[in-house]
Structures are given as C-alpha cells and as structure tokens.
Design an enzyme around this catalytic site. Structure first.
Site, PDB file in Angstrom:
ATOM      1  N   LYS A  40      -1.322   8.168  -3.789  1.00 45.70           N
ATOM      2  CA  LYS A  40      -1.448   8.018  -2.339  1.00 45.70           C
ATOM      3  C   LYS A  40      -0.087   8.020  -1.651  1.00 45.70           C
ATOM      4  O   LYS A  40       0.138   8.770  -0.697  1.00 45.70           O
ATOM      5  CB  LYS A  40      -2.183   6.717  -2.037  1.00 45.70           C
ATOM      6  CG  LYS A  40      -2.133   6.260  -0.591  1.00 45.70           C
ATOM      7  CD  LYS A  40      -2.818   4.939  -0.393  1.00 45.70           C
ATOM      8  CE  LYS A  40      -2.089   3.793  -1.026  1.00 45.70           C
ATOM      9  NZ  LYS A  40      -0.835   3.439  -0.324  1.00 45.70           N
ATOM     10  N   THR A  41       0.806   7.170  -2.129  1.00 39.90           N
ATOM     11  CA  THR A  41       2.123   7.053  -1.490  1.00 39.90           C
ATOM     12  C   THR A  41       2.887   8.364  -1.600  1.00 39.90           C
ATOM     13  O   THR A  41       3.547   8.792  -0.639  1.00 39.90           O
ATOM     14  CB  THR A  41       2.925   5.909  -2.136  1.00 39.90           C
ATOM     15  OG1 THR A  41       2.202   4.682  -1.977  1.00 39.90           O
ATOM     16  CG2 THR A  41       4.291   5.780  -1.495  1.00 39.90           C
ATOM     17  N   ASP A 231      -1.395   4.436   6.706  1.00 38.96           N
ATOM     18  CA  ASP A 231      -1.620   4.074   5.310  1.00 38.96           C
ATOM     19  C   ASP A 231      -2.654   2.955   5.221  1.00 38.96           C
ATOM     20  O   ASP A 231      -2.804   2.147   6.136  1.00 38.96           O
ATOM     21  CB  ASP A 231      -0.296   3.610   4.697  1.00 38.96           C
ATOM     22  CG  ASP A 231      -0.403   3.355   3.201  1.00 38.96           C
ATOM     23  OD1 ASP A 231      -1.276   3.958   2.556  1.00 38.96           O
ATOM     24  OD2 ASP A 231       0.403   2.555   2.680  1.00 38.96           O
ATOM     25  N   GLU A 232      -3.384   2.886   4.104  1.00 39.28           N
ATOM     26  CA  GLU A 232      -4.365   1.825   3.823  1.00 39.28           C
ATOM     27  C   GLU A 232      -5.367   1.659   4.975  1.00 39.28           C
ATOM     28  O   GLU A 232      -5.639   0.540   5.430  1.00 39.28           O
ATOM     29  CB  GLU A 232      -3.644   0.486   3.555  1.00 39.28           C
ATOM     30  CG  GLU A 232      -2.662   0.513   2.401  1.00 39.28           C
ATOM     31  CD  GLU A 232      -3.329   0.502   1.029  1.00 39.28           C
ATOM     32  OE1 GLU A 232      -4.544   0.762   0.954  1.00 39.28           O
ATOM     33  OE2 GLU A 232      -2.624   0.244   0.040  1.00 39.28           O
ATOM     34  N   ARG A 599      -6.837  -1.566 -12.222  1.00 41.31           N
ATOM     35  CA  ARG A 599      -5.429  -1.987 -12.371  1.00 41.31           C
ATOM     36  C   ARG A 599      -4.905  -1.681 -13.773  1.00 41.31           C
ATOM     37  O   ARG A 599      -3.701  -1.723 -14.011  1.00 41.31           O
ATOM     38  CB  ARG A 599      -5.280  -3.497 -12.141  1.00 41.31           C
ATOM     39  CG  ARG A 599      -5.716  -4.066 -10.787  1.00 41.31           C
ATOM     40  CD  ARG A 599      -5.115  -3.366  -9.612  1.00 41.31           C
ATOM     41  NE  ARG A 599      -6.012  -2.328  -9.140  1.00 41.31           N
ATOM     42  CZ  ARG A 599      -5.642  -1.311  -8.351  1.00 41.31           C
ATOM     43  NH1 ARG A 599      -4.380  -1.176  -8.002  1.00 41.31           N
ATOM     44  NH2 ARG A 599      -6.520  -0.422  -7.935  1.00 41.31           N
TER      45      ARG A 599
END
Length: 641
Positions: A40-41, A231-232, A599
């Site tokens: 994503k980033t 973002d988010e 995670r």
C-alpha cells in the site's frame, strides 16, 4: 496532465501490474483496495512521484494521512525516488489540513485567523468551568468528568450520531444527563467563539462547515489542490469522508487507499461504510485491487482468505503470494488456560533456540486481560516481554486498589497498602492516611474505629465499614474469588465516583476474580501478580532489550512478525460476547481476527483452550472461534499434545 519526455523511474519494472495501474492512472476518482501486505505505502509513494514527474505542480498535490509521521515518511521516500520537487507536496493529517484552511478563512465563520488551538488540558479545564458555572447548577454527584464530556462531544461531532445517540450506544450510564450535557455543549460552543478558541474536533467540524457553507471557498480550495491522496481510508469518520468529497469538488481527482477488511476502529469513530460508499460519492470510480501479498506464505493466506471471504459486506478479494513454501498454520487446543500459557512458552523458547529473535515473535489477543495468565508464566520463565494495548495489573489503578485490600489480609503491617486503601475514604488525605495506616501497621487491625479516629472525624463511619470488611475477609474460608467479589462490592462506590468508565473497569475486576480460580493460596496469587512490576517507562522491559511482543490485535495493526501466536482464539473471547447482539459489531470481530492472522510472515499459531473457568459454574467447555471453525480443517496442522 502533461506527459514527461522520459521517465527517471522504471515504474513498470518496480511495480506489479495492479500497483502500476493505480500509480499511472490519468486522474479521476480511484479506490485502491490494498489487501494486507500488498504494498500500500509503496503504491502511494510511487503515485506521488508519478504525478510530479508527469507535469503536475507539486503544490497542487495534497496527501492526507492519519499521522504527520506517515506523511513525512511517504514524501521522503518519494523524494528519494525522484528529486526535491516532491518536498513542495502538501502532506499532513486531516486536522493539519483543516488548520491551514481555517487560518485563511476563519473570519467567515466568526473566528479571527489568530485563533488558538486548545489542547486536551485546555478543553477539560474549559468544560469543568462551564459545568460548575451553569445556572441552574448541575447536580455534580455522579455527573461525568470533563474528560468524558469531551469524549462524548467528540463522538457526536465526528458524525457518528447525535449526542443522544452517542450516549445511548456508548455511555448508557450517563443517559440521564442528556439534557444537562446539551446545555454544556451549547455553552462550550459559545465559549470558544467568544475566546477565539478551537479544539481538536473543531479542526474537522469547522472545516466541513466552511467548505459546505461558502461555495467560493470550496472552489478556491479544490482548485488549489488538484490531486488529493488519502491513506487508510477505511479508518475515516463521517466528517473526514465529507471533507474529502468537498476538497475534490471541482475535479474528482481523488485516490483513496485502504482495506475494508481491516476496518477495526469503530470505537474511535471510524465508519466502515465510508469505504463501501466511496463509489457512490464519486461516480465513475475506478476500483483497483492490490491482491499480491509480499508478507505471508501461501498456507497462511489460505486461512486468512477463508476468514474474510465469508464477510457479509466488503469488496471481494483473494490474496495470493509467490511464497508458496511454508508450513501450515498450527491449531492448538490445550485443556486449560495455564496449559495455553505453557505452550506459548515452549513455542517461544524453541523459536529462540532456532535463531528467531524474541522481538520477531508476537502473541496477540482480543483484550488486554487475555494475557494476564501468560504474563505470569513469562515472568516465572524469565522471558522478557513488552506489552502494547490493554494494561498490566500493576499499571492499572483500580486493580491496584483491590489488590491492596487483599495484601493487608496476608500482611497487616503493609503500611503502603493501608495508605492506598485509606485514601479512598471520603475526607482522608495523605496526612491522615499515613497516620492511621501507620497505627494499623504497628498495632494491628482494631475492630472499632474509635481506636483510630475520634467521634468527630468525618471519615469515622467509612473507616468502621473498612475495618468490618477486613475482619470479615480474614475470617472467610471460602474460595479466593469470593474474597475478591466482596472487595469489589465494597469498592464499587469508590470506583463509580473516581472513574467515568466504571462499567468497563468493573468488568476488569470481575476478570481479576476469575484469575484467582486456579489458586488455593491467596499469598501465592498475590506473589504471582507482583512477579513482574513495571519499569519506569511502563513497558516492563529494559530499553533496547530483545523482548517478546504481547499486543492486543488493535495495537498490532500495520505491523508484522516472523511468528504470530494468537491466544484465546475461542468463542467468548473472539468474537467478544458484547458483539453477538449486533451484526455490524460481529462483522468487525471477523475483520479483527483477519488483521491478527495477516500479521504473520512465516508462522501462524492459533491457540484456543478447550475449557474456561467460570467462578459461578466452574469449568465450562469452550468452542474454537466460529471464524476458525469455518476454515477447512486441512488448512491447519493440529498439535495433539
């Protein structure tokens, strides 16, 4: 947007096809559904570089994130990719963006551009002043404290509902004060205008008001920022989503990035429907899914995909990876919680022996109290750990208060515990607590308060009640849990007066009673609770030490570890019992479990004890979490003992 003659960056080489599609889009509304671990980033960073390199004025780009640090890191990475032009991109939080606009147009909404921003302390002080100065005066007894009033107003202002709705859903014990809180809210608004003040919530509320009520401001602002990146997006509240819509009023060049499957912050005001309704707010939205996962192995993704594909609402997606090797996630069903804790110890020790640092292993859980038994086992085995989210026993004031009552039963000479208990009594300050506590510690616990307080002392009756309780507890021969229940009952009036969130804290004290069930000795229980006192930094570990990570799932979002061990993956723990009456809440519990499982990079261990101690009925059977029961059994390997 003009096309550059040549490209400094090889976008197609650096990105996968879906990332490249998002990065190189010519404009218009774009929703990037970025699955867990899908880059994503990286996609946002390359999008910023692409826009600048292809002729967009950096000043006309706005990147909004939830922390200033995130925006700075993204723009720094974009500058490393391209050049210094990226430093002219506007990057920051929703609140900092609102501040920029409000400084420029404050006079339109009745403020001077020099308005001061109130910090939390300022807000609480102002609300306390207003609460006490209203006429007719508010009956203070039982009324929420200023901190809680600020939380209520923030939720109501964030678009989650009216004040009445927020109280009913989140603070039902304060519904009786709805009318008084409305009065305070009106006075507080006027107070801020008269004193040229805005609080943190106003930076969103007043920005939306400004953009909605003044078309020329909306047009000027939208023309200033021709490209808006967010973002988010799944974590936005209603005001933030509305702000995005207004900022793009003249062009619709909006790229929002997020994952509906990781929307887990409704308790902070985040609204899951924002990401679902984005295509309705922005017709002709291009939806791009990032489904290649760079974090986890294929066997782990097989489990996580199964969990989330059964969600009632969301964008269909199926994560895949090129990491096709890897062992199946491990499912473990020990008999008791203590066996669960010992299995975790075994896992951690074996991983450490094979070269995996403690810091690359995380034990995750739904709620902070789920790790209490494990914390004791870690302390007994000298395994360092740091805990995020929830609390440790000795860091929580209400737990300390109740434990102090129990400590004096074992050690009547414990002067510090007596002082802690005595300071709870009305009219007893530090000086009196020290004097009375010292007398008890030296001479024993009298039966009559007259030995410690003269007949005129305001606290005499409360002291007598305390002495009666202590003698009753000393003579009580039943289970330790019954002693705790008696203390909890006596402590409740103090808890209610001291803390606005007393219903939640009372549930914590109920859990404390449950934790005593395996113990026959009160002394042994208290020793175990005190094995790992917190350090000054509150982490329980030395700075820089290699430490096992204990974390609530909420606190783990955005992070990753070599091995993730999920404990209490059982009905009654996750989903939380409080979510069972609401489909919306139950769906968020599903997403929470998905976040936990995604995670893990190499190993996923899922543990669910077969039994749970209930002090009312004894040992009860516990099912595997319904979300894991939906996963085909062949997706796990099972530990038989």
């Amino acid at each position: 947007m003009e096309s550059a003659r040549s490209s400094h960056i090889d976008y197609e080489q650096d990105l996968n096809p879906e990332q490249y599609q998002a990065v190189s889009s010519p404009g218009g509304p774009m929703l990037v559904i970025a699955g867990a671990g899908s880059g994503k980033t990286r996609t946002i960073v390359y999008r910023v570089a692409w826009l600048v390199e292809h002729g967009v004025d950096p000043h006309s780009i706005l990147l909004m994130t939830f922390t200033r640090k995130s925006a700075e890191e993204m723009l720094s990475r974009a500058a490393q990719l391209l050049d210094g032009r990226v430093s002219r991109v506007s990057g920051g939080t929703f609140h900092s963006t609102g501040n920029i606009l409000l400084r420029r147009y404050a006079s339109l909404i009745g403020f001077a551009s020099s308005f001061s921003i109130m910090d939390q302390g300022d807000t609480h002080e102002a609300l306390e002043h207003i609460k006490r100065s209203l006429s007719p005066a508010i009956d203070i007894k039982g009324f929420p404290k200023a901190r809680t009033i600020a939380e209520v107003f923030g939720r109501a202002g964030g678009g989650t509902g009216t004040l009445e709705t927020v109280l009913r859903q989140r603070y039902p014990h304060f519904e009786v004060f709805t009318e008084d809180l409305e009065r305070i809210r009106a006075e507080y608004r006027q107070y801020k205008i008269e004193n040229n003040l805005m609080d943190y919530d106003d930076l969103l509320e007043q920005t939306v008001r400004l953009l909605e009520d003044f078309p020329h401001v909306r047009t000027e602002t939208s023309e200033r920022w021709q490209h808006v990146l967010v973002d988010e997006y799944q974590d936005t509240n209603r005001l933030q989503a509305r702000m995005v819509r207004l900022l793009a009023a003249t062009h619709d060049n909006v790229m929002v990035v997020g994952d509906d499957s990781q929307s887990i912050y409704s308790f902070r005001g985040a609204d899951f429907t924002n990401i679902m309704e984005f295509p309705k707010e922005f017709p002709d939205t291009q939806v791009i899914k990032l489904e290649e996962n760079y974090r986890s192995t294929a066997p782990i993704l097989a489990v996580t995909n199964t969990i989330i594909e059964r969600a009632a609402h969301g964008y269909p997606k199926r994560l895949f990876t090129r990491k096709t090797n890897g062992s199946l996630p491990l499912a473990v069903r020990p008999i008791t919680e203590r066996e669960q804790s010992r299995f975790v110890i075994k896992c951690v020790q074996e991983l450490h022996e094979h070269g995996v640092p403690l810091s690359q292993v995380a034990v995750l859980f739904r709620a902070g109290f789920h790790s209490f038994d494990l914390e004791g086992e870690l302390a007994r085995n000298n395994i360092r750990y740091v805990k995020y989210g929830g609390f440790k026993f000795l860091e929580s004031q209400h737990i300390k208060d109740v434990l102090a009552h129990l400590k004096v039963l074992i050690n009547p000479g414990d002067r510090l515990s007596w002082m802690r208990i005595l300071k709870l009594l009305p009219g007893v300050g530090m000086k009196t607590a020290a004097k009375v506590g010292g007398s008890i510690a030296e001479q024993g616990v009298p039966k009559d308060a007259q030995a410690l307080a003269n007949k005129d002392a305001k606290y005499r009756q409360a002291l007598q009640d305390l002495l009666n309780l202590v003698h009753e507890l000393v003579e009580h021969t039943g289970p330790i849990s019954e002693k705790v229940e008696k203390v909890n009952l006596a402590y409740f009036p103090f808890l209610k007066e001291k803390y606005d969130n007393y219903p939640k804290r009372m549930r914590d004290l109920d859990q404390l009673a449950d934790l005593t069930l395996p113990y026959r000795s009160l002394n042994r229980f208290l020793n175990d609770m005190a094995l790992e006192p917190p350090d000054e930094d509150g982490t329980g570990v030395e700075s820089g030490a290699d430490s096992l990570v204990l974390s609530t799932i909420h606190s783990a979002k955005g992070l990753e570890w070599h091995t993730v061990i999920l404990i209490w993956a059982a009905e009654g723990r996750i989903p939380s019992p409080r979510s069972l009456d609401s489909e919306v809440d139950l769906e968020e519990e599903r997403r929470l479990l998905y976040v936990a499982a995604t995670r893990a990079k190499r190993n996923l261990v899922v543990i669910a004890p077969r039994t749970m101690l209930d002090r009312r009925v004894g040992q009860v059977d516990v099912r595997f979490s319904r979300f894991f029961e939906e996963v085909p059994p062949e997706y796990f390997r099972y530990y038989s003992g």
